[in-house]
Design a protein around this motif. Structure first.
Motif, PDB file in Angstrom:
ATOM      1  N   ARG A   1      -2.631  12.012  -0.713  1.00 32.54           N
ATOM      2  CA  ARG A   1      -3.735  12.240  -1.638  1.00 32.54           C
ATOM      3  C   ARG A   1      -4.806  11.157  -1.458  1.00 32.54           C
ATOM      4  O   ARG A   1      -6.005  11.448  -1.517  1.00 32.54           O
ATOM      5  CB  ARG A   1      -3.229  12.254  -3.079  1.00 32.54           C
ATOM      6  CG  ARG A   1      -2.385  13.482  -3.422  1.00 32.54           C
ATOM      7  CD  ARG A   1      -1.839  13.394  -4.845  1.00 32.54           C
ATOM      8  NE  ARG A   1      -2.941  13.383  -5.803  1.00 32.54           N
ATOM      9  CZ  ARG A   1      -3.549  14.485  -6.249  1.00 32.54           C
ATOM     10  NH1 ARG A   1      -3.168  15.670  -5.823  1.00 32.54           N
ATOM     11  NH2 ARG A   1      -4.526  14.419  -7.111  1.00 32.54           N
TER      12      ARG A   1
ATOM     13  N   PRO B   1      -7.400  17.420  -5.440  1.00 35.39           N
ATOM     14  CA  PRO B   1      -6.984  18.305  -6.533  1.00 35.39           C
ATOM     15  C   PRO B   1      -5.558  18.006  -6.980  1.00 35.39           C
ATOM     16  O   PRO B   1      -4.666  17.783  -6.162  1.00 35.39           O
ATOM     17  CB  PRO B   1      -7.089  19.708  -5.904  1.00 35.39           C
ATOM     18  CG  PRO B   1      -8.046  19.543  -4.774  1.00 35.39           C
ATOM     19  CD  PRO B   1      -7.852  18.160  -4.260  1.00 35.39           C
TER      20      PRO B   1
ATOM     21  N   GLY C   1      -1.755  18.546  -8.594  1.00 37.13           N
ATOM     22  CA  GLY C   1      -0.727  19.575  -8.534  1.00 37.13           C
ATOM     23  C   GLY C   1      -0.614  20.285  -7.208  1.00 37.13           C
ATOM     24  O   GLY C   1      -0.073  21.392  -7.147  1.00 37.13           O
ATOM     25  N   ARG C   2      -1.111  19.686  -6.129  1.00 33.38           N
ATOM     26  CA  ARG C   2      -1.029  20.321  -4.817  1.00 33.38           C
ATOM     27  C   ARG C   2       0.028  19.616  -3.961  1.00 33.38           C
ATOM     28  O   ARG C   2       0.156  18.393  -4.001  1.00 33.38           O
ATOM     29  CB  ARG C   2      -2.377  20.264  -4.096  1.00 33.38           C
ATOM     30  CG  ARG C   2      -3.529  20.889  -4.870  1.00 33.38           C
ATOM     31  CD  ARG C   2      -3.294  22.381  -5.102  1.00 33.38           C
ATOM     32  NE  ARG C   2      -4.344  22.956  -5.917  1.00 33.38           N
ATOM     33  CZ  ARG C   2      -5.442  23.538  -5.405  1.00 33.38           C
ATOM     34  NH1 ARG C   2      -5.614  23.585  -4.105  1.00 33.38           N
ATOM     35  NH2 ARG C   2      -6.355  24.047  -6.217  1.00 33.38           N
ATOM     36  N   SER C   3       0.756  20.381  -3.154  1.00 30.34           N
ATOM     37  CA  SER C   3       1.755  19.831  -2.247  1.00 30.34           C
ATOM     38  C   SER C   3       1.061  19.284  -1.002  1.00 30.34           C
ATOM     39  O   SER C   3      -0.145  19.515  -0.779  1.00 30.34           O
ATOM     40  CB  SER C   3       2.753  20.908  -1.842  1.00 30.34           C
ATOM     41  OG  SER C   3       2.103  21.904  -1.060  1.00 30.34           O
TER      42      SER C   3
ATOM     43  N   GLU D   1       1.545  20.316   2.020  1.00 29.06           N
ATOM     44  CA  GLU D   1       1.148  21.471   2.835  1.00 29.06           C
ATOM     45  C   GLU D   1      -0.151  22.092   2.318  1.00 29.06           C
ATOM     46  O   GLU D   1      -1.025  22.492   3.099  1.00 29.06           O
ATOM     47  CB  GLU D   1       2.267  22.521   2.833  1.00 29.06           C
ATOM     48  CG  GLU D   1       3.512  22.132   3.612  1.00 29.06           C
ATOM     49  CD  GLU D   1       4.330  21.057   2.908  1.00 29.06           C
ATOM     50  OE1 GLU D   1       4.171  20.883   1.667  1.00 29.06           O
ATOM     51  OE2 GLU D   1       5.118  20.375   3.582  1.00 29.06           O
ATOM     52  N   GLN D   2      -0.300  22.162   1.001  1.00 30.31           N
ATOM     53  CA  GLN D   2      -1.527  22.722   0.433  1.00 30.31           C
ATOM     54  C   GLN D   2      -2.726  21.823   0.714  1.00 30.31           C
ATOM     55  O   GLN D   2      -3.819  22.306   1.043  1.00 30.31           O
ATOM     56  CB  GLN D   2      -1.349  22.923  -1.070  1.00 30.31           C
ATOM     57  CG  GLN D   2      -0.423  24.071  -1.430  1.00 30.31           C
ATOM     58  CD  GLN D   2      -0.109  24.124  -2.923  1.00 30.31           C
ATOM     59  OE1 GLN D   2       0.031  23.087  -3.575  1.00 30.31           O
ATOM     60  NE2 GLN D   2       0.005  25.325  -3.461  1.00 30.31           N
ATOM     61  N   LEU D   3      -2.520  20.512   0.616  1.00 31.96           N
ATOM     62  CA  LEU D   3      -3.604  19.583   0.918  1.00 31.96           C
ATOM     63  C   LEU D   3      -3.985  19.662   2.394  1.00 31.96           C
ATOM     64  O   LEU D   3      -5.168  19.582   2.743  1.00 31.96           O
ATOM     65  CB  LEU D   3      -3.192  18.151   0.561  1.00 31.96           C
ATOM     66  CG  LEU D   3      -3.073  17.831  -0.929  1.00 31.96           C
ATOM     67  CD1 LEU D   3      -2.547  16.421  -1.131  1.00 31.96           C
ATOM     68  CD2 LEU D   3      -4.412  18.000  -1.632  1.00 31.96           C
TER      69      LEU D   3
ATOM     70  N   MET E   1      -6.193  22.693   2.832  1.00 30.60           N
ATOM     71  CA  MET E   1      -7.541  22.443   2.330  1.00 30.60           C
ATOM     72  C   MET E   1      -8.304  21.539   3.290  1.00 30.60           C
ATOM     73  O   MET E   1      -9.506  21.729   3.524  1.00 30.60           O
ATOM     74  CB  MET E   1      -7.463  21.797   0.950  1.00 30.60           C
ATOM     75  CG  MET E   1      -6.876  22.696  -0.129  1.00 30.60           C
ATOM     76  SD  MET E   1      -6.732  21.850  -1.712  1.00 30.60           S
ATOM     77  CE  MET E   1      -8.458  21.526  -2.065  1.00 30.60           C
TER      78      MET E   1
END
Length: 304
Positions: A117, A129, A131-133, A135-137, A140
């Motif tokens: 992060r 953002p 609450g993102r994992s 993999e999600q970051l 993005m």
């Protein structure tokens, strides 16, 4: 004959890099030199350079490797145009406290996410953002990277069809991709030199994993779009005859003007501290070294 101990120049005060090709790297008359087929010597200021990137056609003597290690200069073996990185030396030695800290952060899911992060925030100058994992970051990040490439291409009026390159067939790439490949290879060499100088492991990454230089890619990504990517597009806009060479020169000048080497190690510390895990103490049963090493300069910008 035992040579006197060298007093290395701090990494942050050195020139960034030099590329060498088609010659024998050796020590002659006490100096670090490249000797070509005609026997012409080119002196290399080994103690004032962060890393030396060796292209095909280069041979290195034992004496040259020894002097590079003593001077704290990283030797990196690369492919033609620097688009493949085959091997790298490790001047000095890793620091166990830094390695254990880096490993502890990478193995703790919460700490690793905090580091990722922080990387995300630095790269895009804003809060990641919630609450993102990981993999999600990463997903993005990929979308934002594509948008940044398009933006810089428009800014420099360069025709752009996406980041497409094959290291095995470098000449098949268009000029912008050739420039980007050459630029990122320069940045990887400088970042790896800084990571090793500070005592960390290039292989223990956070966003990137599973590669010998995962952490190199992590660190390079933190500053890539404010340093080498704009430089690459600036060169591509001129459509030069030799885009690789022109990009290297542009990166060299940019590293100096932006004082990139002075920023990398503090940036690494900032990112890792965001993990929220303290540097581990030695266990009570740990055995002290049999022989006391010379004390370093207490400065991560030195290799000791």
């Amino acid at each position: 004959m035992i040579l006197p101990k060298l007093k290395p120049i701090p990494l942050k005060e050195r020139s960034s890099m030099v590329f060498l090709e088609k010659g024998r790297l050796d020590v002659l008359d006490g100096a670090f030199v490249l000797v070509d087929a005609e026997g012409v010597r080119i002196h290399i200021p080994v103690g004032a350079v962060c890393c030396i990137l060796l292209e095909p056609g280069t041979r290195v003597s034992h004496a040259a490797v020894t002097l590079a290690a003593r001077a704290g200069t990283l030797l990196v073996w690369v492919g033609e145009a620097g688009v493949r990185l085959y091997a790298a030396g490790q001047p000095g030695g890793a620091r166990s406290d830094k390695l254990l800290w880096q490993a502890a952060l990478a193995l703790d899911p919460k700490a690793r996410l905090n580091v990722v992060r922080k990387m995300f925030e630095i790269r895009f100058d804003g809060d990641a953002p919630a609450g993102r994992s990981v993999e999600q970051l990463r997903g993005m990040e990929g979308a934002r990277v594509k948008a940044l490439y398009k933006h810089l291409a428009r800014m420099h009026r360069v025709s752009w069809s996406g980041r497409k390159y094959n290291p095995k067939y470098f000449d098949d790439s268009d000029v912008p991709n050739k420039c980007l490949s050459a630029a990122t290879s320069c940045l990887y060499g400088v970042c790896e030199a800084a990571i090793l100088a500070a005592g960390y492991a290039p292989a223990i990454g956070f966003l990137h994993t599973g590669k010998p230089r995962s952490f190199v890619y992590d660190v390079a990504d933190l500053i890539k779009f404010e340093t080498v990517v704009p430089a690459a597009f600036s060169v591509a806009a001129k459509n030069p005859m030799n885009p690789e060479r022109e990009t290297r020169l542009a990166c060299r000048d940019m590293f100096r003007s932006k004082k990139v080497l002075k920023k990398i190690i503090p940036l690494i510390e900032e990112v890792l501290k965001a993990g929220g895990v303290p540097v581990p103490d030695d266990p009570v049963y740990a055995v002290e070294p049999a022989f006391e090493d010379d004390r370093g300069y207490e400065d991560d910008g030195h290799r000791t």
